[in-house]
Design a protein around this motif. Sequence first.
Motif, PDB file in Angstrom:
ATOM      1  N   ALA A 184       0.838  -1.211   0.000  1.00 46.40           N
ATOM      2  CA  ALA A 184       0.000   0.000   0.000  1.00 46.40           C
ATOM      3  C   ALA A 184       0.868   1.253   0.000  1.00 46.40           C
ATOM      4  O   ALA A 184       0.579   2.224  -0.717  1.00 46.40           O
ATOM      5  N   VAL A 185       1.943   1.238   0.780  1.00 45.62           N
ATOM      6  CA  VAL A 185       2.853   2.393   0.810  1.00 45.62           C
ATOM      7  C   VAL A 185       3.545   2.537  -0.548  1.00 45.62           C
ATOM      8  O   VAL A 185       3.704   3.651  -1.054  1.00 45.62           O
ATOM      9  N   GLY A 186       3.935   1.403  -1.140  1.00 49.82           N
ATOM     10  CA  GLY A 186       4.582   1.454  -2.454  1.00 49.82           C
ATOM     11  C   GLY A 186       3.669   2.027  -3.514  1.00 49.82           C
ATOM     12  O   GLY A 186       4.095   2.836  -4.344  1.00 49.82           O
ATOM     13  N   ILE A 187       2.395   1.633  -3.495  1.00 47.59           N
ATOM     14  CA  ILE A 187       1.429   2.165  -4.455  1.00 47.59           C
ATOM     15  C   ILE A 187       1.272   3.669  -4.266  1.00 47.59           C
ATOM     16  O   ILE A 187       1.284   4.436  -5.244  1.00 47.59           O
ATOM     17  N   ASN A 188       1.132   4.103  -3.029  1.00 49.31           N
ATOM     18  CA  ASN A 188       0.993   5.541  -2.750  1.00 49.31           C
ATOM     19  C   ASN A 188       2.233   6.316  -3.167  1.00 49.31           C
ATOM     20  O   ASN A 188       2.143   7.465  -3.623  1.00 49.31           O
ATOM     21  N   THR A 189       3.404   5.670  -3.021  1.00 49.11           N
ATOM     22  CA  THR A 189       4.659   6.308  -3.432  1.00 49.11           C
ATOM     23  C   THR A 189       4.650   6.600  -4.928  1.00 49.11           C
ATOM     24  O   THR A 189       4.981   7.705  -5.374  1.00 49.11           O
ATOM     25  N   LEU A 190       4.259   5.605  -5.729  1.00 51.99           N
ATOM     26  CA  LEU A 190       4.232   5.806  -7.179  1.00 51.99           C
ATOM     27  C   LEU A 190       3.193   6.841  -7.581  1.00 51.99           C
ATOM     28  O   LEU A 190       3.410   7.626  -8.508  1.00 51.99           O
ATOM     29  N   ARG A 191       2.071   6.860  -6.879  1.00 53.90           N
ATOM     30  CA  ARG A 191       1.007   7.794  -7.223  1.00 53.90           C
ATOM     31  C   ARG A 191       1.352   9.237  -6.850  1.00 53.90           C
ATOM     32  O   ARG A 191       0.743  10.172  -7.361  1.00 53.90           O
ATOM     33  N   SER A 192       2.324   9.403  -5.982  1.00 51.04           N
ATOM     34  CA  SER A 192       2.683  10.751  -5.538  1.00 51.04           C
ATOM     35  C   SER A 192       3.876  11.327  -6.293  1.00 51.04           C
ATOM     36  O   SER A 192       4.284  12.465  -6.029  1.00 51.04           O
ATOM     37  N   LEU A 193       4.436  10.565  -7.229  1.00 51.00           N
ATOM     38  CA  LEU A 193       5.586  11.057  -7.981  1.00 51.00           C
ATOM     39  C   LEU A 193       5.166  12.197  -8.912  1.00 51.00           C
ATOM     40  O   LEU A 193       4.057  12.186  -9.457  1.00 51.00           O
ATOM     41  N   ASP A 195       5.972  12.873 -11.899  1.00 53.62           N
ATOM     42  CA  ASP A 195       5.766  12.489 -13.299  1.00 53.62           C
ATOM     43  C   ASP A 195       4.754  11.357 -13.418  1.00 53.62           C
ATOM     44  O   ASP A 195       4.858  10.512 -14.313  1.00 53.62           O
ATOM     45  N   LYS A 196       3.765  11.353 -12.524  1.00 49.80           N
ATOM     46  CA  LYS A 196       2.821  10.233 -12.495  1.00 49.80           C
ATOM     47  C   LYS A 196       2.018  10.109 -13.787  1.00 49.80           C
ATOM     48  O   LYS A 196       1.616   9.005 -14.171  1.00 49.80           O
TER      49      LYS A 196
END
Length: 305
Positions: A184-193, A195-196
Amino acid sequence: TVIAQTLESFTFIESIAVSKDMKPIFSALRFKPVINLHYFLPKKLVRLAQGFEVNFLIWNCFGFTFKQEKPGDYPTATIINNLDTAIAYYFRDRIQKMIEQLARIGKPQVVILVPTNEALSDGLGIWKYAQSRSERETVIAQTLESFTFIESIAVSKDMKPILTMRWDDYLVKANAQSQNTYTAVGINTLRSLPDKEKRGRRALEQARLFFGQYGIVLNPTEEVKERQTNYLGMYAGEGVASQGNRIGDRDIVWINFEESNVKNSQLLGANGNLAVVTPATPDEINRYYRWKKDVIRSRDKNNEK
């Protein structure tokens, strides 16, 4: 201690000028690139030489079959025990050589992990499972029981035997958080980049190529983009779990034989604070994936008979 002191004493390197478009000269413990292979790896090898336990972690992923209910829809996924295409089996000789090299400085603990974060990610929007959780648990158990090829990887009697373990069990034994928490943290990390949006477009292309291997054509929908992003977020979660090359109370080094998306996503999740070692060339890894496709194609033909 002498190894560590020597590496730390290489301050003179800073006086050797290189242009900004050149790769810098680095001492392994002082220079911290985005991929911190040259920072964390020597530290873990020093720990190994000092007699501390260091775990060298290798993924052995599941196989999948997919089925579309309607043309263009995201398919359902069925997890299978894929020993005939097991990546740890394919690279078993390379693993043995790695152990022999590491044994010169210590007693490495090699752990082959089964990715329960991929098989049991219910509610995280990754796969549309065709099987019940109980059925998937059965496949996980069968996969662990089928790792008999490990017996062919010779280790001397004074070395630690190779372990096979579920990822969720490994996290428990390491006193770390749960696998789905990290995902869940990894998913949120990618979504907050920042250049998403660009990553979203890339996710659609990756999904198209991945499912194309199975003869599946997807409509480029928001669902496809979301699920592919979440899938990469699962790998990012592994990086979150292992920042600084520690998982819970354990020193670790990831040994990667997978394609680049796995390593790159782990590094994103760890914010670069991670060493991921790939003891195979890109050509060797590509040959593995070609071999895997041939095996799957042959298996599917036999199943049709």
